[in-house]
Enzyme design. Structure first.
Site, PDB file in Angstrom:
ATOM      1  N   HIS A 103       0.847  -1.199   0.000  1.00 49.12           N
ATOM      2  CA  HIS A 103       0.000   0.000   0.000  1.00 49.12           C
ATOM      3  C   HIS A 103       0.880   1.246   0.000  1.00 49.12           C
ATOM      4  CE1 HIS A 103       0.661  -1.364   4.135  1.00 49.12           C
ATOM      5  NE2 HIS A 103       0.711  -0.085   4.471  1.00 49.12           N
ATOM      6  N   HIS A 105       1.143   5.221   0.846  1.00 47.13           N
ATOM      7  CA  HIS A 105       0.541   6.254   1.692  1.00 47.13           C
ATOM      8  C   HIS A 105       0.624   7.602   0.968  1.00 47.13           C
ATOM      9  CE1 HIS A 105       0.686   4.091   5.704  1.00 47.13           C
ATOM     10  NE2 HIS A 105       1.583   3.377   5.044  1.00 47.13           N
TER      11      HIS A 105
HETATM   12  P1  5GP Z   1       1.859   0.334   7.317  1.00 49.05           P
HETATM   13  O1  5GP Z   1       2.503   0.577   8.640  1.00 49.05           O
HETATM   14  O2  5GP Z   1       1.617  -1.134   7.074  1.00 49.05           O
HETATM   15  O3  5GP Z   1       2.614   0.992   6.181  1.00 49.05           O
HETATM   16  O4  5GP Z   1       0.478   1.096   7.354  1.00 49.05           O
HETATM   17  C1  5GP Z   1      -0.735   0.472   7.583  1.00 49.05           C
HETATM   18  C2  5GP Z   1      -1.779   1.562   7.645  1.00 49.05           C
HETATM   19  O5  5GP Z   1      -3.053   0.948   7.565  1.00 49.05           O
HETATM   20  C3  5GP Z   1      -1.761   2.350   8.956  1.00 49.05           C
HETATM   21  O6  5GP Z   1      -1.565   3.730   8.652  1.00 49.05           O
HETATM   22  C4  5GP Z   1      -3.116   2.067   9.579  1.00 49.05           C
HETATM   23  O7  5GP Z   1      -3.669   3.219  10.205  1.00 49.05           O
HETATM   24  C5  5GP Z   1      -3.951   1.620   8.407  1.00 49.05           C
HETATM   25  N1  5GP Z   1      -4.987   0.653   8.732  1.00 49.05           N
HETATM   26  C6  5GP Z   1      -4.837  -0.483   9.462  1.00 49.05           C
HETATM   27  N2  5GP Z   1      -6.004  -1.152   9.525  1.00 49.05           N
HETATM   28  C7  5GP Z   1      -6.907  -0.434   8.808  1.00 49.05           C
HETATM   29  C8  5GP Z   1      -8.294  -0.631   8.507  1.00 49.05           C
HETATM   30  O8  5GP Z   1      -8.931  -1.596   8.896  1.00 49.05           O
HETATM   31  N3  5GP Z   1      -8.878   0.328   7.732  1.00 49.05           N
HETATM   32  C9  5GP Z   1      -8.202   1.414   7.257  1.00 49.05           C
HETATM   33  N4  5GP Z   1      -8.883   2.290   6.523  1.00 49.05           N
HETATM   34  N5  5GP Z   1      -6.901   1.623   7.529  1.00 49.05           N
HETATM   35  C10 5GP Z   1      -6.255   0.710   8.303  1.00 49.05           C
END
Ligand code: 5GP
Ligand code: ZN
Length: 144
Positions: A103, A105
């Site tokens: 993903h 950001h």
């Molecule tokens: P990572 O640390 O993996 O790059 O970021 C994961 C992101 O996913 C985090 O910013 C977190 O807030 C978001 N996130 C985690 N679970 C959910 C969810 O169930 N729904 C949404 N919309 N965002 C999520």
């Protein structure tokens, strides 16, 4: 499309089993608001197919994700009247990736928001010789 993974939160969002605030969708890509935003408008852009990291993405899916990032970044900025944005992937667990479904950001940035550039993630810089830099550049070229 590769299979969805039942225990993956983002696959469950793609399937509609977990609700999200969708801001863009096509056959291959979904974008939705982050549930725990770092700034108003913080958006996640994902391939609908389950792939863990950027390196796992087939080339055409990578292109689709980048095309969506390209279109959405100015749209997100405009929607929240941002001055810029930090666009980044935590790529791999060791890089801080918590959800193992690739993903991107899009985090809107504002003057005086107290945030820092990506460079600030790293405490120190390695001291590399010209020979080491030459070897690294050649190794990347060979591996690509
Ligand atoms: P990572 O640390 O993996 O790059 O970021 C994961 C992101 O996913 C985090 O910013 C977190 O807030 C978001 N996130 C985690 N679970 C959910 C969810 O169930 N729904 C949404 N919309 N965002 C999520
Ligand atoms: Zn997934």
């Amino acid at each position: 499309m590769s299979e969805q993974q039942d225990d993956c939160i983002f696959c469950q969002i793609v399937a509609g089993d977990i609700p999200s605030r969708t801001v863009y969708e096509d056959d291959d890509v979904l974008a939705f608001l982050d549930a725990n935003p770092l700034a108003p408008g913080h958006t996640l852009v994902i391939p609908k197919a389950h792939h863990e990291t950027l390196g796992d993405l087939p080339g055409d899916v990578g292109s689709d994700v980048f095309a969506a990032l390209h279109d959405l970044t100015p749209a997100v900025e405009a929607a929240v009247d941002a001055d810029g944005s930090t666009v980044a992937f935590n790529n791999g667990e060791e890089a801080g990736q918590e959800v193992p479904h690739v993903h991107g950001h899009i985090v809107p940035r504002f003057a005086d928001d107290g945030g820092r550039p990506i460079h600030s993630l790293f405490g120190s810089r390695p001291d590399l010789s010209d020979d080491e830099l030459d070897d690294i550049a050649a190794a990347i070229e060979d591996a690509n």
